[in-house]
Design an enzyme around this catalytic site. Sequence first.
Site, PDB file in Angstrom:
ATOM      1  CD  GLU A 177     -17.745 -58.075 -11.495  1.00 30.54           C
ATOM      2  OE1 GLU A 177     -18.077 -58.828 -12.289  1.00 30.54           O
ATOM      3  OE2 GLU A 177     -18.454 -57.443  -9.923  1.00 30.54           O
ATOM      4  CB  SER A 178     -13.439 -62.685 -13.240  1.00 29.55           C
ATOM      5  OG  SER A 178     -14.672 -63.236 -12.509  1.00 29.55           O
TER       6      SER A 178
ATOM      7  CE  LYS B  32     -10.998 -57.283   1.166  1.00 30.63           C
ATOM      8  NZ  LYS B  32     -12.510 -56.815   1.263  1.00 30.63           N
TER       9      LYS B  32
ATOM     10  CB  VAL C  91      -9.300 -60.466  -5.472  1.00 29.54           C
ATOM     11  CG1 VAL C  91      -8.377 -59.208  -4.777  1.00 29.54           C
ATOM     12  CG2 VAL C  91     -10.025 -61.587  -4.692  1.00 29.54           C
TER      13      VAL C  91
ATOM     14  CB  CYS D  96     -10.773 -65.372  -4.979  1.00 26.66           C
ATOM     15  SG  CYS D  96     -12.515 -64.776  -6.255  1.00 26.66           S
TER      16      CYS D  96
HETATM   17  N1  LIG Z   1     -18.567 -60.834 -10.154  1.00 27.89           N
HETATM   18  C1  LIG Z   1     -17.095 -60.056  -9.270  1.00 27.89           C
HETATM   19  C2  LIG Z   1     -16.905 -61.609  -7.560  1.00 27.89           C
HETATM   20  C3  LIG Z   1     -15.582 -61.057  -7.027  1.00 27.89           C
HETATM   21  C4  LIG Z   1     -15.959 -61.649  -6.017  1.00 27.89           C
HETATM   22  O1  LIG Z   1     -16.930 -62.517  -4.854  1.00 27.89           O
HETATM   23  N2  LIG Z   1     -14.437 -62.397  -5.599  1.00 27.89           N
HETATM   24  C5  LIG Z   1     -14.697 -62.126  -4.204  1.00 27.89           C
HETATM   25  C6  LIG Z   1     -13.396 -63.015  -3.106  1.00 27.89           C
HETATM   26  S1  LIG Z   1     -14.201 -64.961  -4.322  1.00 27.89           S
HETATM   27  C7  LIG Z   1     -13.991 -61.296  -2.361  1.00 27.89           C
HETATM   28  O2  LIG Z   1     -13.145 -60.276  -2.937  1.00 27.89           O
HETATM   29  N3  LIG Z   1     -14.122 -61.382  -1.554  1.00 27.89           N
HETATM   30  C8  LIG Z   1     -14.203 -59.996  -0.420  1.00 27.89           C
HETATM   31  C9  LIG Z   1     -14.944 -59.012  -0.505  1.00 27.89           C
HETATM   32  O3  LIG Z   1     -16.199 -58.997  -0.682  1.00 27.89           O
HETATM   33  O4  LIG Z   1     -14.690 -58.662   0.308  1.00 27.89           O
HETATM   34  C10 LIG Z   1     -15.781 -61.503 -10.203  1.00 27.89           C
HETATM   35  O5  LIG Z   1     -16.260 -61.815 -11.103  1.00 27.89           O
HETATM   36  O6  LIG Z   1     -15.200 -60.834  -9.956  1.00 27.89           O
END
Ligand SMILES: N[C@@H](CCC(=O)N[C@@H](CS)C(=O)NCC(=O)O)C(=O)O
Length: 276
Positions: A121-122, A96, A109, A69
Site C-alpha cells: 500500500e503506497s 507478472k 505493486v 503504476c
Molecule cells: N492501493 C494500492 C494500489 C496498488 C495497485 O493497484 N497497483 C496496480 C498497478 S498500478 C497493480 O499492482 N496491479 C496489478 C494487479 O492488480 O495484478 C497502493 O496504493 O499501493
Amino acid sequence: MRESHPWLGSTLTSKFSSTTVAMQTRLPVTRESFFKPHGGFVVGVKNLEVLRDTKEIEMTAKLYGANVCPFVHRTRLLLAEKGIEHEYVAIDLANKPDWYHEVLPSGKVPLLEHDGHRIWESDIICEYLEEAFDGPEFMPRDPGRKAEVRLLVNWGTSQLVPPFYKFLANQDRSKDGELKEQVLKVLRELNEKLGERPGPYFFAQITLADLELYPWFERMCVLRHYRDFQVPEKLSQVHAWWDAMKSRESVQKLKEEDEYFIEKYESYAVGDKVPA
Ligand SMILES: N[C@@H](CCC(=O)N[C@@H](CS)C(=O)NCC(=O)O)C(=O)O
C-alpha cells in the site's frame, strides 16, 4: 537526550526474502532508538553508510514496482527526495512472474522490503520511509498538521483517482461529458485547496501530499490523448503547483515520456482492460 549503552548483539533474519536482510548486528541501543516503531534502532542513510563499512549489517531497501503504476511512482518520488539508497525490482505487470505472487499474494505493486519488514500500500510505504529514514522531511511533526496531510492524501486517492480511471475507461461516448465533469469538479476543488495556501505546495513546504498526488498529473497526457481533456488554464493554482512539481529533481529523474503512458494505458482507453 541520548543515553549511551554498551554495544549489544542481536541476530535478525528476514523470513521473507532470498536476498535476505541478514542482520548480524552490533548496534548501540539508545533511548531514542528503543522507541523507534520499526524495530529497535535508528536507520538512516548516514547510519547505513557507517554500518555497511563495518560489514555488520546489510539492509538496503528493496522496492518492487512498475514504472507505469502511479502508486509505485509515489514511493519512488519519496525515495528520490529523501536520497534513500535502494534496489528497484521492476515487475512486468502484463507478464507478472509467478514468483512475485509468492512474494506478495495479491500480486500488486508497490511492495517494499526493508529491515525484515514487508510493506505494501503506497501510502503506508511512504509513511514508513518517512519515519524509518533520515533525510529531508515530508511530514510535519505536529499531529494536527500530520492529520491534514493524511486527509489530503486520502482525499486525492478517493476523489481524484476513481473519476480519472472512469473517464479513461468509459466506452459509452454519451457519458463522456458527465465523466469529464466529475474530473473537473475534483480539479476545481484542488484549485481551491491550493488557493488557501501561501506557496505552490499544499502546505508551507512540500509534503507527502504533493508527492502522492503528482503521479496522476504526469498521466494527464493519457486523458488528453484519448479523451481530448486538458486541465483548464484558469485553474491557475493547480498549474502553479504542477509547474513547481515538474521543476523538482526527483520528478525529472523519474519522468516517463507521454508516449510511454499513452501506449501503456491504451488497453484501458479502448476497453480491453478494466482498471482494478
Ligand atoms: N492501493 C494500492 C494500489 C496498488 C495497485 O493497484 N497497483 C496496480 C498497478 S498500478 C497493480 O499492482 N496491479 C496489478 C494487479 O492488480 O495484478 C497502493 O496504493 O499501493
